[in-house]
Design an enzyme around this catalytic site. Sequence first.
Site, PDB file in Angstrom:
ATOM      1  N   LYS A 101       0.819  -1.210   0.000  1.00 15.74           N
ATOM      2  CA  LYS A 101       0.000   0.000   0.000  1.00 15.74           C
ATOM      3  C   LYS A 101       0.853   1.259   0.000  1.00 15.74           C
ATOM      4  O   LYS A 101       1.929   1.309   0.607  1.00 15.74           O
ATOM      5  CB  LYS A 101      -0.912  -0.034   1.235  1.00 15.74           C
ATOM      6  CG  LYS A 101      -1.970   1.051   1.311  1.00 15.74           C
ATOM      7  CD  LYS A 101      -2.857   0.795   2.522  1.00 15.74           C
ATOM      8  CE  LYS A 101      -3.980   1.812   2.641  1.00 15.74           C
ATOM      9  NZ  LYS A 101      -4.883   1.493   3.770  1.00 15.74           N
TER      10      LYS A 101
ATOM     11  N   SER B 210      -9.468   2.156   2.103  1.00 12.65           N
ATOM     12  CA  SER B 210      -8.216   2.733   1.629  1.00 12.65           C
ATOM     13  C   SER B 210      -7.187   1.710   1.157  1.00 12.65           C
ATOM     14  O   SER B 210      -6.238   2.074   0.482  1.00 12.65           O
ATOM     15  CB  SER B 210      -7.603   3.633   2.705  1.00 12.65           C
ATOM     16  OG  SER B 210      -7.125   2.892   3.804  1.00 12.65           O
TER      17      SER B 210
ATOM     18  N   SER C 102     -10.242  -0.646   6.690  1.00 14.63           N
ATOM     19  CA  SER C 102      -9.674  -0.401   5.366  1.00 14.63           C
ATOM     20  C   SER C 102      -9.093  -1.628   4.684  1.00 14.63           C
ATOM     21  O   SER C 102      -8.809  -1.585   3.489  1.00 14.63           O
ATOM     22  CB  SER C 102      -8.586   0.671   5.455  1.00 14.63           C
ATOM     23  OG  SER C 102      -9.143   1.893   5.871  1.00 14.63           O
TER      24      SER C 102
END
Length: 439
Positions: free
Chosen positions: A76, A146, A170
């Site tokens: 990420k 996210s 998330s």
Amino acid sequence: MRTDRTLVDTARAIASGTTTSQEVMDAVLAVADATEPDVHAYVALDEGAARAAARAADATPAPERGPLHGLPIGVKDLIATAGLPTRAGSQSWARSYPIDDAAVVRRLRAAGGIVIGKQHTHEFGYGLDEPPTRHPLDPTKYAGGSTIGGAVSVAVGSSLAAIGTDGGGSIRKPAALHGLVGLKPTHGLVDTAGVVPGTTSNDHVGWITTTVADSALLLAALADLGPVRTDEGVAGLRVGCAGYFFRDLEPAVDAAVRRSLDLLAAGGAEVVWLEIPELEQAAEAHGIIGASGAAAHHRDVPADVRAGYSPGVQGFLAQAGRITKDEVARAHRVRDDVLRAVDAALETKRLDVLCSPTLALGAVPLATMRPEVDLPRYCRLTMPFNLTGHPSVSVPCEHGDKPVGLQVAARHGADATTLRVAAAVEAHTVARAAAVARG
């Protein structure tokens, strides 16, 4: 277009010599090349370095190979990765290239994993802007929280797993919306050093995978737990279902979760219904603690950099900056109350896990989505376990065009128990999907 490879099966194939890391990397990069124009999972693909790492992996003697040897895994954009952009989803941070890896990336590389690239996220993980990433089943629908790039990448097969963060759901939220497995380990079990803070003390590092066994492989490798078994079944376990988690659900979500609970009971588990009234306070406390932590993190960022933040993030931080110390102190007292209440329920009811829907609803249309309204609806069932730090995993209990996730939480440190129950749910879901396919 996905490669149909799991981490576990690919690791075995590389170990046995039936495939090589270079062949796996070629296949995964081919999927990325074919799908990225449509789904936009990646901020940056590190193709040259990934291929070089695959060549080096194939040349490594067997005794020196780690548990993730030669496996391509995405990271990420909130997680520092040496030599690759870590822009936290923000145009203001577009030139940020860390010189050091985050702790979890160091563990990943030490275990033999190969970082294939950095994956899209909302700006700072707040969910207040719209990344370019799109849901592969329907690009007009919301693709999740996210760790959105990681979920989409695993869904299409342009990485075999994705390392992400979870501050309020998330990881579990996009996993549920894509029919994947998303694990938020016990708070602090996986080091967050080198991760851009999203909601500070609510933050966890975790991952999204295709299967529960893949998640167990990463848990063993990245949390230094040794082998994690998921094949012990659920006979004799007590499964708690708190009423808080079963209100205001879409009918399809409610039906899928209750069907899985019935199957767990048929497998020898005892399903126990209960109430935990303190959960009603969790969302507000989570929001205050998270927002005040975010405001503190950005307070010393130069004004010219903050000026480049998206309007939604600027407004959020301005509002967060007005939270008082007394409000934060009260929120922390509520956190303590919720934590004690969940622990007491697990103890007094002799529960091994708590099960619930991961999300109350499926993917909504992007065109009509209102973050200020819809995000609280999406996070209501996941954020309590960010507030309390208990491990929780989302596992598919319905596949197809409208996936549904079932959430399993357990005592602190009982991450393996969440995966044990998740594996049983997964087995039922796979069997049911196969029966439907046969007609």
